[in-house]
Design a protein around this motif. Structure first.
Motif, mmCIF file in Angstrom:
data_model
loop_
_atom_site.group_PDB
_atom_site.id
_atom_site.type_symbol
_atom_site.label_atom_id
_atom_site.label_comp_id
_atom_site.label_asym_id
_atom_site.label_seq_id
_atom_site.Cartn_x
_atom_site.Cartn_y
_atom_site.Cartn_z
ATOM 1 N N GLY A 121 4.786 11.292 -11.698
ATOM 2 C CA GLY A 121 6.072 11.867 -11.607
ATOM 3 C C GLY A 121 7.133 11.580 -10.444
ATOM 4 N N ARG A 122 7.102 10.501 -10.036
ATOM 5 C CA ARG A 122 7.764 9.848 -8.894
ATOM 6 C C ARG A 122 8.821 9.186 -9.438
ATOM 7 N NH1 ARG A 122 5.699 6.031 -6.588
ATOM 8 N NH2 ARG A 122 3.805 5.783 -7.933
ATOM 9 N N ASN A 123 10.065 9.883 -9.117
ATOM 10 C CA ASN A 123 11.310 9.058 -9.740
ATOM 11 C C ASN A 123 10.873 8.613 -11.188
ATOM 12 O OD1 ASN A 123 12.764 9.529 -7.425
ATOM 13 N ND2 ASN A 123 12.035 7.212 -6.723
ATOM 14 N N ASP A 124 10.402 9.645 -12.077
ATOM 15 C CA ASP A 124 9.879 9.240 -13.267
ATOM 16 C C ASP A 124 11.176 9.173 -14.230
ATOM 17 O OD1 ASP A 124 10.235 12.220 -15.070
ATOM 18 O OD2 ASP A 124 9.785 12.149 -12.679
ATOM 19 N N ALA A 175 9.307 -8.294 -15.904
ATOM 20 C CA ALA A 175 8.505 -7.598 -16.513
ATOM 21 C C ALA A 175 7.259 -7.143 -15.294
ATOM 22 C CB ALA A 175 7.859 -8.354 -17.541
ATOM 23 N N ASP A 176 7.298 -7.833 -14.425
ATOM 24 C CA ASP A 176 5.721 -7.416 -13.497
ATOM 25 C C ASP A 176 6.101 -6.111 -12.805
ATOM 26 O OD1 ASP A 176 5.464 -10.269 -13.731
ATOM 27 O OD2 ASP A 176 6.173 -10.874 -11.511
ATOM 28 N N ALA A 177 7.214 -5.574 -13.065
ATOM 29 C CA ALA A 177 7.349 -4.221 -12.664
ATOM 30 C C ALA A 177 6.741 -3.083 -13.495
ATOM 31 C CB ALA A 177 9.009 -3.988 -12.388
ATOM 32 N N VAL A 178 6.568 -3.232 -14.667
ATOM 33 C CA VAL A 178 6.145 -2.661 -15.822
ATOM 34 C C VAL A 178 4.988 -1.722 -15.353
ATOM 35 C CG1 VAL A 178 5.173 -2.143 -17.987
ATOM 36 C CG2 VAL A 178 6.858 -3.807 -17.443
ATOM 37 N N PRO A 179 3.711 -2.086 -14.820
ATOM 38 C CA PRO A 179 2.800 -1.388 -14.692
ATOM 39 C C PRO A 179 2.968 -0.189 -13.544
ATOM 40 C CG PRO A 179 1.974 -3.599 -14.704
ATOM 41 C CD PRO A 179 3.392 -3.515 -14.676
ATOM 42 N N THR A 180 3.756 -0.537 -12.574
ATOM 43 C CA THR A 180 4.172 0.307 -11.518
ATOM 44 C C THR A 180 5.169 1.304 -12.020
ATOM 45 O OG1 THR A 180 3.918 -1.341 -9.666
ATOM 46 C CG2 THR A 180 5.342 0.660 -9.140
ATOM 47 N N LEU A 181 6.071 1.040 -12.935
ATOM 48 C CA LEU A 181 7.034 1.843 -13.440
ATOM 49 C C LEU A 181 6.344 3.101 -14.186
ATOM 50 C CD1 LEU A 181 9.730 -0.504 -14.853
ATOM 51 C CD2 LEU A 181 9.840 1.369 -12.674
ATOM 52 N N PRO A 208 0.800 -1.273 0.090
ATOM 53 C CA PRO A 208 0.017 -0.116 0.016
ATOM 54 C C PRO A 208 0.991 1.171 0.044
ATOM 55 C CG PRO A 208 -0.096 -1.138 2.132
ATOM 56 C CD PRO A 208 0.646 -2.075 1.191
ATOM 57 N N ASP A 209 2.053 1.211 0.418
ATOM 58 C CA ASP A 209 2.884 2.243 0.269
ATOM 59 C C ASP A 209 3.592 2.574 -1.099
ATOM 60 O OD1 ASP A 209 5.204 4.246 0.747
ATOM 61 O OD2 ASP A 209 5.493 3.457 2.743
ATOM 62 N N ALA A 210 3.432 3.744 -1.643
ATOM 63 C CA ALA A 210 3.802 3.952 -3.102
ATOM 64 C C ALA A 210 5.178 4.031 -2.956
ATOM 65 C CB ALA A 210 3.117 5.267 -3.538
ATOM 66 N N VAL A 211 5.916 4.512 -1.813
ATOM 67 C CA VAL A 211 7.311 4.585 -1.856
ATOM 68 C C VAL A 211 7.915 3.209 -2.114
ATOM 69 C CG1 VAL A 211 9.297 5.412 -0.402
ATOM 70 C CG2 VAL A 211 7.316 6.791 -0.794
ATOM 71 N N VAL A 212 7.328 2.266 -1.254
ATOM 72 C CA VAL A 212 7.854 0.865 -1.178
ATOM 73 C C VAL A 212 7.611 0.380 -2.697
ATOM 74 C CG1 VAL A 212 7.547 -1.404 -0.421
ATOM 75 C CG2 VAL A 212 7.431 0.467 1.116
ATOM 76 N N ARG A 213 6.276 0.473 -3.231
ATOM 77 C CA ARG A 213 6.160 0.076 -4.595
ATOM 78 C C ARG A 213 7.272 0.749 -5.614
ATOM 79 N NH1 ARG A 213 0.912 1.652 -3.393
ATOM 80 N NH2 ARG A 213 1.058 3.296 -4.887
ATOM 81 N N GLY A 214 7.635 1.918 -5.399
ATOM 82 C CA GLY A 214 8.469 2.632 -6.439
ATOM 83 C C GLY A 214 9.874 1.951 -6.207
ATOM 84 N N HIS A 215 10.639 1.766 -5.160
ATOM 85 C CA HIS A 215 11.842 1.175 -4.999
ATOM 86 C C HIS A 215 11.825 -0.350 -5.637
ATOM 87 C CE1 HIS A 215 13.902 4.284 -2.831
ATOM 88 N NE2 HIS A 215 12.875 4.384 -1.999
ATOM 89 N N ALA A 216 10.566 -0.867 -5.316
ATOM 90 C CA ALA A 216 10.692 -2.553 -5.656
ATOM 91 C C ALA A 216 10.669 -2.634 -7.414
ATOM 92 C CB ALA A 216 9.374 -3.090 -5.104
ATOM 93 N N ALA A 217 9.704 -1.749 -7.790
ATOM 94 C CA ALA A 217 9.746 -1.764 -9.104
ATOM 95 C C ALA A 217 11.046 -1.232 -9.799
ATOM 96 C CB ALA A 217 8.624 -0.658 -9.658
ATOM 97 N N LEU A 218 11.737 -0.304 -9.312
ATOM 98 C CA LEU A 218 12.742 0.216 -9.985
ATOM 99 C C LEU A 218 13.954 -1.003 -9.939
ATOM 100 C CD1 LEU A 218 13.176 3.754 -8.581
ATOM 101 C CD2 LEU A 218 12.955 2.892 -11.067
ATOM 102 N N SER A 219 13.987 -1.699 -8.843
ATOM 103 C CA SER A 219 15.105 -2.680 -8.768
ATOM 104 C C SER A 219 14.671 -3.804 -9.569
ATOM 105 C CB SER A 219 15.014 -3.376 -7.159
ATOM 106 O OG SER A 219 15.885 -4.380 -7.187
#
Length: 337
Positions: A249-252, A236-242, A218-229
């Motif tokens: 505009g978060r670490n876009d 490919a699972d990270a694509v929607p979050t990226l 539920p934390d967007a920051v956590v999702r963002g770090h996970a997706a970038l890694s």
């Protein structure tokens, strides 16, 4: 009743009964003709009261006050006993944790034990330099238990020390991914972020599994770090979050770079370009997001991305059209030697 019989019935030694008498806690009601102490029923009851209060952790002085002062309020004393007991439990728990960590290090001798203790103390130092040196040395010297490294990493606020701890965790072997994944459930946002950052720097394997799970956090920051890694790992699972990160505009910029890594073959590149174009079509009222999505197409190779940029070069949104035109020029300019 004489002292010997009182001792047998109460379980309190005759020596302790004499000690109680010397302190004035118990005063035998009488003496026999031979001068021996003689305890009444009330004296024996008082002895049982003393023993009951001792079982609660009261000192003999506190027991004397409790029994002899008619105005004595027990609630304040009980509150103090609760506080002391909690402090003692905390201290004992810390000691138990320290002993378990030393045991986990499997020291070969007392020299190793002392070395582990020194490193554990250094990790808890108030000096950032000391903590950083301890983190860096934990790999080459006697290994610090992974639990200690995880605890330190999740609580560290100094960036350089935090980086050293993540480096040490990446070389600590098994155990770190699961412990860091527990940190993702912390109620403290900063702890959750440190946990996912540390997971992102662990080798692929179990860490990747936990990062995949973190995409639904539920934390967007956590999702963002996970997706970038995960994006840089080719997951490919990270694509929607990226793509969400680009829109929001978060670490876009980093998210766009991760998408370019995922576009490793023609089919995948065309799929990514299609998804970016679809989001562009749904972001008609969000000009900044449309601009970022257009820029993200720059890192996607293939004809689908080129065709999308060509269409966007005629977009009604002038900044989008200018960006697309510029990116097309870059794509069509041959690389100079």
């Amino acid at each position: 009743m004489l002292i010997g019989e009182v001792a047998r019935r109460s379980g309190v030694s005759a020596r302790m009964l004499r000690h109680y008498e010397s302190l004035g806690l118990v005063r035998p009601s009488g003496r026999t003709g031979s001068g021996y102490r003689e305890y009444s029923g009330e004296d024996i009851q008082r002895i049982f009261h003393i023993e009951s209060l001792r079982s609660l952790g009261l000192s003999l002085r506190e027991i004397g006050r409790a029994l002899d002062d008619p105005g004595f309020a027990p609630s304040a004393l009980v509150d103090d006993l609760i506080r002391q007991t909690r402090d003692r439990i905390t201290a004992e728990t810390e000691l138990l944790t320290r002993l378990r960590r030393i045991h986990a290090a499997d020291p070969a001798g007392w020299e190793d034990v002392l070395q582990v203790v020194a490193l554990l103390q250094a990790l808890g130092s108030k000096s950032a330099d000391t903590r950083q040196r301890a983190a860096l040395s934990s790999v080459d010297e006697v290994p610090v238990p992974v639990e200690a490294l995880v605890e330190a990493a999740l609580s560290e606020t100094e960036p350089n020390v935090a980086g050293a701890l993540r480096w040490a965790l990446a070389r600590s072997g098994d155990g770190a991914p699961a412990l860091l994944a527990e940190g993702l459930g912390s109620p403290v946002a900063a702890v959750r972020e440190r946990a996912v950052q540390a997971l992102a720097e662990l080798p692929a394997g179990e860490a990747t599994t936990h990062l995949r799970d973190a995409l639904a956090h539920p934390d967007a920051v956590v999702r963002g770090h996970a997706a970038l890694s995960l994006g840089t790992r080719g997951v490919a699972d990270a694509v929607p979050t990226l793509i969400d990160m680009i829109v929001d505009g978060r670490n876009d910029t980093d998210a766009a770079d991760a998408l370019s890594v995922l576009a490793s073959d023609t089919a995948t590149a065309d799929q990514l370009a299609t998804r970016l174009v679809d989001r562009l079509a749904h972001a008609t009222t969000n000009a900044p997001a449309r601009g970022r999505l257009t820029q993200a197409l720059a890192g996607i190779p293939g004809t689908r991305a080129s065709h999308a940029l060509m269409e966007l070069s005629h977009d009604a949104d002038r900044p989008v059209a200018l960006t697309a035109t510029y990116l097309l020029q870059l794509r069509n300019t041959p690389n100079t030697p």
